[in-house]
Design a protein around this motif. Structure first.
Motif, short mmCIF file in Angstrom:
data_model
loop_
_atom_site.label_atom_id
_atom_site.label_comp_id
_atom_site.label_asym_id
_atom_site.label_seq_id
_atom_site.Cartn_x
_atom_site.Cartn_y
_atom_site.Cartn_z
N ALA A 9 0.84 -1.20 0.00
CA ALA A 9 0.00 0.00 0.00
C ALA A 9 0.87 1.24 0.00
CB ALA A 9 -0.91 0.00 1.22
N THR A 10 0.61 2.13 -0.95
CA THR A 10 1.36 3.38 -1.09
C THR A 10 0.37 4.54 -1.07
OG1 THR A 10 2.95 2.23 -2.50
CG2 THR A 10 3.03 4.64 -2.50
N TRP A 15 -5.80 8.75 -1.17
CA TRP A 15 -6.01 7.31 -1.36
C TRP A 15 -4.78 6.49 -1.06
CZ3 TRP A 15 -10.76 5.41 -2.45
CH2 TRP A 15 -11.72 6.35 -2.86
N TRP A 16 -5.02 5.22 -0.73
CA TRP A 16 -3.97 4.21 -0.67
C TRP A 16 -4.08 3.40 -1.95
CZ3 TRP A 16 -0.23 3.94 2.92
CH2 TRP A 16 -0.43 4.66 4.10
N ILE A 17 -3.00 3.33 -2.71
CA ILE A 17 -2.94 2.50 -3.91
C ILE A 17 -2.38 1.15 -3.47
CG2 ILE A 17 -2.00 2.28 -6.23
CD1 ILE A 17 -3.98 4.67 -5.72
N ASP A 64 3.46 9.89 -0.90
CA ASP A 64 3.60 11.32 -1.15
C ASP A 64 3.83 12.14 0.12
OD1 ASP A 64 1.11 11.34 0.03
OD2 ASP A 64 0.04 11.98 -1.76
N GLY A 65 4.09 11.47 1.24
CA GLY A 65 4.44 12.18 2.47
C GLY A 65 3.26 12.61 3.31
#
Length: 66
Positions: A9-10, A15-17, A64-65
């Motif tokens: 999860a990123t 959102w979390w992709i 993205d922090g």
């Protein structure tokens, strides 16, 4: 014993992709708490198996922090 699928999860914006390499698939979740369920549903659909039998391990990576 059933296979455990790894979901990565990123964070991207709100959102979390979620990537599940074992089924070469992507999904998304709005909340981190929802990532495992989203990944399990992706695996279930990809493999045509009941979602209740899918086990997922979630790994988070810097995004993205946010």
């Amino acid at each position: 014993m059933s296979e455990v699928y790894t979901a990565t999860a990123t964070r991207q914006g709100r959102w979390w992709i979620v990537s599940v390499p074992a089924v070469d698939g992507l999904t998304q979740a709005l909340h981190l708490d929802d990532v495992a369920q989203a990944a399990a549903e992706l695996v279930a659909v990809a493999l045509d198996v009941p979602v209740e039998g899918v086990r997922v391990e979630v790994v988070t990576v810097p995004g993205d922090g946010r």
